[in-house]
Scaffold this motif. Structure first.
Motif, PDB file in Angstrom:
ATOM      1  N   ALA A  84       3.672  60.374  99.713  1.00  0.00           N
ATOM      2  CA  ALA A  84       2.475  59.756  99.143  1.00  0.00           C
ATOM      3  C   ALA A  84       1.956  58.636 100.046  1.00  0.00           C
ATOM      4  CB  ALA A  84       2.773  59.221  97.741  1.00  0.00           C
ATOM      5  N   GLU A  85       2.860  57.807 100.544  1.00  0.00           N
ATOM      6  CA  GLU A  85       2.469  56.753 101.480  1.00  0.00           C
ATOM      7  C   GLU A  85       1.841  57.356 102.735  1.00  0.00           C
ATOM      8  OE1 GLU A  85       2.443  53.565 101.279  1.00  0.00           O
ATOM      9  OE2 GLU A  85       3.965  52.866  99.853  1.00  0.00           O
ATOM     10  N   ASP A  86       2.473  58.409 103.246  1.00  0.00           N
ATOM     11  CA  ASP A  86       1.968  59.052 104.464  1.00  0.00           C
ATOM     12  C   ASP A  86       0.618  59.717 104.221  1.00  0.00           C
ATOM     13  OD1 ASP A  86       4.233  58.212 105.744  1.00  0.00           O
ATOM     14  OD2 ASP A  86       5.237  60.163 105.690  1.00  0.00           O
ATOM     15  N   ALA A  94      -6.607  57.357 108.398  1.00  0.00           N
ATOM     16  CA  ALA A  94      -6.747  57.600 109.834  1.00  0.00           C
ATOM     17  C   ALA A  94      -7.956  58.464 110.168  1.00  0.00           C
ATOM     18  CB  ALA A  94      -5.474  58.246 110.384  1.00  0.00           C
ATOM     19  N   LYS A  95      -8.552  59.075 109.161  1.00  0.00           N
ATOM     20  CA  LYS A  95      -9.714  59.930 109.394  1.00  0.00           C
ATOM     21  C   LYS A  95     -10.974  59.064 109.444  1.00  0.00           C
ATOM     22  CE  LYS A  95      -7.935  64.199 107.339  1.00  0.00           C
ATOM     23  NZ  LYS A  95      -8.116  65.009 108.556  1.00  0.00           N
ATOM     24  N   ALA A 115       4.508  60.886  92.237  1.00  0.00           N
ATOM     25  CA  ALA A 115       4.834  59.931  93.303  1.00  0.00           C
ATOM     26  C   ALA A 115       3.631  59.102  93.706  1.00  0.00           C
ATOM     27  CB  ALA A 115       5.387  60.679  94.522  1.00  0.00           C
ATOM     28  N   ILE A 116       2.460  59.720  93.779  1.00  0.00           N
ATOM     29  CA  ILE A 116       1.297  58.986  94.287  1.00  0.00           C
ATOM     30  C   ILE A 116       0.819  57.941  93.279  1.00  0.00           C
ATOM     31  CG2 ILE A 116      -0.501  60.589  93.475  1.00  0.00           C
ATOM     32  CD1 ILE A 116      -1.756  60.124  96.361  1.00  0.00           C
ATOM     33  N   ALA A 117       1.018  58.195  91.989  1.00  0.00           N
ATOM     34  CA  ALA A 117       0.662  57.177  90.993  1.00  0.00           C
ATOM     35  C   ALA A 117       1.531  55.940  91.166  1.00  0.00           C
ATOM     36  CB  ALA A 117       0.813  57.732  89.581  1.00  0.00           C
TER      37      ALA A 117
END
Length: 373
Positions: free
Chosen positions: A77-79, A86-87, A125-127
């Motif tokens: 999720a962090e990545d 980065a875009k 995980a992302i939450a």
């Protein structure tokens, strides 16, 4: 007009998925495709397209990593967020929106985790990453603003001891749903004769801390670890163990719940157990984080605080209570590090709270924590 937008011909929808450089979700046969298909039938076209753009990026990311949606963890999720940032074509505010859309996908999947389609997804995980992330520009937040009075009234309407115990522990501690699910009886030391006579002894590190609970760090509980004789399905995320005082009304609610708690099916003696059977569960099984999300979301929906089409920030879920604790408890104390200590936020300035626990943690907490009853 909104009505015209919602009723546009469905034949136009597939054309929105064919964009150069992104995964074509119509070719996928997984949880993401099922989610998008459901959204097509249930939300406005604009909302559906926004979700689709976010999920296309997400699908591209996990395909690059060679992982399935159910394998997506905290580090991923962090990545993923860093990958979006980065875009050059994606603004910072859009990154937050895309991450929120992916979190909504996982929230949706977890609420339907018992169905075959989403059976492999049991962790958002992302939450959890979004809870702890500081954004450069938070002006676009849609966080629902609920007062302590509103929360009191809603919690006082709860009659089932299990749901009441879940809500009280979330609102009084700011802990994560997975951490709440992982609490065992040994993680609580209640200064009460009935509790001491009936239940297993607490951890040794709690013996000199009456009316206290302990939240174990990530190093002690990861998915798949066997802890206290039981394999864990939900992870703890905090970097360090946390001792949390239990005030009188939370203590009363825990005792009320324990008076009706079904006998545990696990040698770990989880604090929170199922009271009714499920498709693959029986009373006495440990509550999973997805069940806690289900119960809290259903309760919030009855209050008008949860909607399937709303953002992660505006819905009231276990995730919301961490924000509520930080905001409301934080406003009542001048010590913001104390708030971070309880929430398990990252940081290195916490040693004083361990060495001077009575004066730096217990006393200020008990003097400051808001009352529900």
């Amino acid at each position: 007009m909104i009505g015209d937008d919602k009723d546009e011909a469905e034949d136009d929808y597939p054309n929105q998925w064919t964009s150069p450089g992104y995964t074509d979700l119509t070719d996928r046969d997984d949880e993401i495709a099922a989610y998008i298909e459901n959204r097509k039938r249930s939300v406005r076209r604009k909302t559906w397209r926004q979700s689709g753009t976010a999920l296309r990026h997400f699908a591209e990311f996990i395909d690059e990593r060679g992982i399935e949606p159910g394998e997506f963890n905290d580090d991923d999720a962090e990545d993923f967020i860093n990958w979006l940032e980065a875009k050059d074509s994606i603004k910072d505010s859009t990154v937050k929106s895309y991450a929120g859309s992916v979190a909504h996908f996982y929230d949706y999947a977890m609420r339907r985790q018992r169905s075959e389609t989403y059976s492999d997804i049991n962790y958002n995980a992302i939450a959890l990453v979004l809870e702890d992330r500081t954004w450069n520009d938070d002006r676009t937040t849609e966080r629902r603003d609920l007062s302590l009075k509103q929360m009191r009234e809603a919690i006082l309407s709860v009659h089932h001891p299990l749901l009441l115990c879940i809500l009280m522990l979330l609102i009084k501690t700011g802990m994560r749903a997975s951490e709440l699910a992982n609490l065992d009886i040994r993680d609580i030391n209640l200064d009460h004769h009935w509790f001491k006579e009936r239940f297993p002894k607490c951890r040794k590190n709690l013996e000199d801390r009456p009316d206290t609970l302990y939240i174990a760090p990530r190093s002690e509980i990861e998915v798949g670890d066997v802890v206290n004789g039981e394999e864990r399905k939900d992870p703890n995320k905090r970097a360090r163990g946390t001792y949390v005082p239990i005030d009188k009304e939370t203590k009363a609610v825990i005792l009320l719940w324990l008076a009706i708690r079904p006998p545990s099916q696990s040698p770990a003696e989880p604090l929170l157990t199922l009271t009714v059977p499920g498709s693959s569960t029986i009373p006495g099984d440990r509550l999973r984080a997805d069940y806690i999300w289900d119960q809290v979301s259903d309760w919030a929906e009855a209050q008008g605080w949860w909607d399937a089409d709303a953002t992660l920030e505006s819905n009231v879920s276990p995730h919301y209570f961490r924000h509520f604790f930080r905001t409301v408890f934080g406003a009542r104390t001048d010590d913001q590090l104390l708030v971070k200590y309880f929430r398990g936020d990252k940081g290195d300035a916490m040693e004083d709270y361990m060495h001077y626990w009575e004066s730096h943690v217990r006393e200020p907490y008990l003097q400051t924590i808001y009352k529900i009853f």
